[in-house]
Design an enzyme around this catalytic site. Structure first.
Site, PDB file in Angstrom:
ATOM      1  N   ARG A   1      24.003  26.584  14.993  1.00 54.71           N
ATOM      2  CA  ARG A   1      24.624  26.458  16.318  1.00 54.71           C
ATOM      3  C   ARG A   1      23.550  25.970  17.274  1.00 54.71           C
ATOM      4  NH1 ARG A   1      28.532  30.469  19.642  1.00 54.71           N
ATOM      5  NH2 ARG A   1      29.929  29.498  18.132  1.00 54.71           N
TER       6      ARG A   1
ATOM      7  N   HIS B   1      33.076  21.693  17.228  1.00 52.41           N
ATOM      8  CA  HIS B   1      33.156  23.080  16.758  1.00 52.41           C
ATOM      9  C   HIS B   1      34.153  23.131  15.590  1.00 52.41           C
ATOM     10  CE1 HIS B   1      32.583  27.244  16.622  1.00 52.41           C
ATOM     11  NE2 HIS B   1      33.113  27.642  17.769  1.00 52.41           N
TER      12      HIS B   1
ATOM     13  N   GLN C   1      35.685  26.512  14.121  1.00 58.95           N
ATOM     14  CA  GLN C   1      36.724  27.084  14.964  1.00 58.95           C
ATOM     15  C   GLN C   1      38.058  26.393  14.696  1.00 58.95           C
ATOM     16  OE1 GLN C   1      36.500  29.710  17.395  1.00 58.95           O
ATOM     17  NE2 GLN C   1      38.709  29.514  17.147  1.00 58.95           N
TER      18      GLN C   1
ATOM     19  N   ASP D   1      40.070  26.075  26.858  1.00 60.82           N
ATOM     20  CA  ASP D   1      38.676  26.463  26.631  1.00 60.82           C
ATOM     21  C   ASP D   1      38.057  26.668  28.016  1.00 60.82           C
ATOM     22  OD1 ASP D   1      36.172  26.900  25.470  1.00 60.82           O
ATOM     23  OD2 ASP D   1      35.808  24.791  24.976  1.00 60.82           O
TER      24      ASP D   1
ATOM     25  N   CYS E   1      39.612  29.838  21.688  1.00 60.27           N
ATOM     26  CA  CYS E   1      38.495  30.094  20.766  1.00 60.27           C
ATOM     27  C   CYS E   1      37.731  31.356  21.148  1.00 60.27           C
ATOM     28  CB  CYS E   1      37.565  28.897  20.733  1.00 60.27           C
ATOM     29  SG  CYS E   1      36.829  28.477  22.329  1.00 60.27           S
TER      30      CYS E   1
ATOM     31  N   ARG F   1      38.602  33.080  11.662  1.00 61.29           N
ATOM     32  CA  ARG F   1      37.272  32.476  11.506  1.00 61.29           C
ATOM     33  C   ARG F   1      36.666  32.939  10.180  1.00 61.29           C
ATOM     34  NH1 ARG F   1      34.305  30.802  15.923  1.00 61.29           N
ATOM     35  NH2 ARG F   1      32.903  30.079  14.293  1.00 61.29           N
TER      36      ARG F   1
HETATM   37  N1   CP Z   1      34.663  31.003  19.254  1.00 59.44           N
HETATM   38  C1   CP Z   1      33.358  31.187  19.003  1.00 59.44           C
HETATM   39  O1   CP Z   1      32.687  30.341  18.409  1.00 59.44           O
HETATM   40  O2   CP Z   1      32.879  32.388  19.392  1.00 59.44           O
HETATM   41  P1   CP Z   1      31.339  32.820  19.468  1.00 59.44           P
HETATM   42  O3   CP Z   1      30.705  31.967  20.529  1.00 59.44           O
HETATM   43  O4   CP Z   1      31.387  34.264  19.825  1.00 59.44           O
HETATM   44  O5   CP Z   1      30.707  32.577  18.142  1.00 59.44           O
HETATM   45  N1  NVA Z   2      33.230  25.250  24.729  1.00 53.63           N
HETATM   46  C1  NVA Z   2      32.674  26.560  24.501  1.00 53.63           C
HETATM   47  C2  NVA Z   2      33.136  27.126  23.197  1.00 53.63           C
HETATM   48  C3  NVA Z   2      32.613  28.489  22.878  1.00 53.63           C
HETATM   49  C4  NVA Z   2      33.034  28.990  21.533  1.00 53.63           C
HETATM   50  C5  NVA Z   2      31.167  26.471  24.549  1.00 53.63           C
HETATM   51  O1  NVA Z   2      30.617  25.495  24.005  1.00 53.63           O
HETATM   52  O2  NVA Z   2      30.523  27.330  25.137  1.00 53.63           O
END
Ligand code: CP
Ligand code: NVA
Length: 301
Positions: free
Chosen positions: A102, A129, A132, A219, A260, A288
């Protein structure tokens, strides 16, 4: 499929195969049937941003598959002190059987795959992502029976979630409508590709996007790394780009709501709509785990 760096790495068949395996693993888990498909395998999890769901679901998933997951916080790795991705990739490939990362830049994930020799999974970048979206498609298919011909509406920022939902939705036969403010469109190449499908619309009108939807996504207005733009973004999205009761009136009967998470109630979604659809949203969060287990088995077995 060697890696999952973005949704376009998957064919329609790849996606459906992962969803089918996820259904099976979910069933087995519920019925206490062990499935140690990745016995003895090691997954490294590099995090350069916060996480609740991704962190826990990958670690638990690896445990349930008989393998082991190592948490590699970006600030603790030498990566955080400037060791190049291409060196990190070659070192970690000699210890591990797969890496979930990530981070911010999509290019870093692509480089990890280019220089490493083990499967790489994108656990979120600014661009994508995909993990997700696999969980999202699993949740929709579970509830609606199939994905073909359903209308997905996405209300909000054309960022990582929107980019991945567009590709995942269109590849699995859905119609996709995006409503976002000017200046917050999804990636231009993805929009172009989606336009060619004939099953995509992009609009500034949230009501137009929501019309006849079978599933509504949203989102956060400010994603991780955009904290210093929060005021400007509140201005651009506020009062309009929200999933609320009025918007839900335009959708089809039985329309699902997906998020998400984490959610900012009163911003991109109201408390009422969130709580009315909480079961679907938390099923999505649970999924997930199942979707990623299926993905890891597919890539790492
Ligand atoms: N939706 C998602 O990726 O959650 P986290 O940021 O908690 O991993
Ligand atoms: N768009 C959000 C998604 C989090 C799971 C971010 O990137 O923070």
């Amino acid at each position: 499929m060697k890696h999952l760096l973005k949704m376009s790495d998957m064919t329609r068949e790849d996606i459906l195969n992962v969803l089918d395996l996820a259904d099976q693993l979910k069933y087995e888990r519920k019925n206490g049937i062990a499935h140690p498909h990745l016995k003895g395998k090691k997954l490294g999890m590099i995090f350069q941003k916060s996480s609740t769901r991704t962190r826990v679901s990958f670690e638990v998933g690896m445990y349930e598959l008989g393998g082991h997951a190592l948490m590699l916080s970006g600030s603790e790795l030498q990566l955080g002190r400037g060791e190049p991705i291409k060196d990190t990739a070659r070192v970690l490939s000699r210890y591990l059987d797969g890496i979930m990362i990530r981070t911010f830049r999509q290019q870093d994930v692509e480089d990890l795959a280019k220089y490493g020799s083990i499967p790489i999974i994108n656990g979120l970048t600014d661009y994508a992502h995909p993990c997700q979206v696999l969980a999202d498609l699993l949740t929709i298919r579970e509830k609606k029976g199939s994905l073909d011909g359903l209308k997905m509406a996405f209300i909000g920022d054309g960022f990582n979630m929107a980019n991945s939902l567009i590709v995942g939705g269109i590849k699995t036969g859905m119609n996709v409508a995006i409503a976002c403010p000017e200046g917050y469109d999804p990636d231009a190449d993805i929009v172009k590709w989606a336009n060619d499908s004939g099953r995509f619309t992009i609009t500034r009108s949230v009501m137009e996007a929501a019309e006849g939807a079978d599933v509504v996504f949203t989102d956060v207005w400010s994603s991780m790394g955009q904290e210093d733009e929060a005021a400007k973004r509140r201005e651009a999205f506020g009062g309009v780009f929200q999933v609320n009761e009025e918007l839900m009136k335009r959708t089809n009967d039985g329309c699902m709501v997906q998020h998400c998470l984490p959610a900012h109630r009163g911003e991109e979604i109201t408390e009422d709509v969130f709580e009315a659809h909480a079961d679907e949203i938390f099923e999505e969060a649970e999924n997930r785990l199942h979707a990623q287990k299926a993905l890891m088995v597919t890539l790492m077995k």
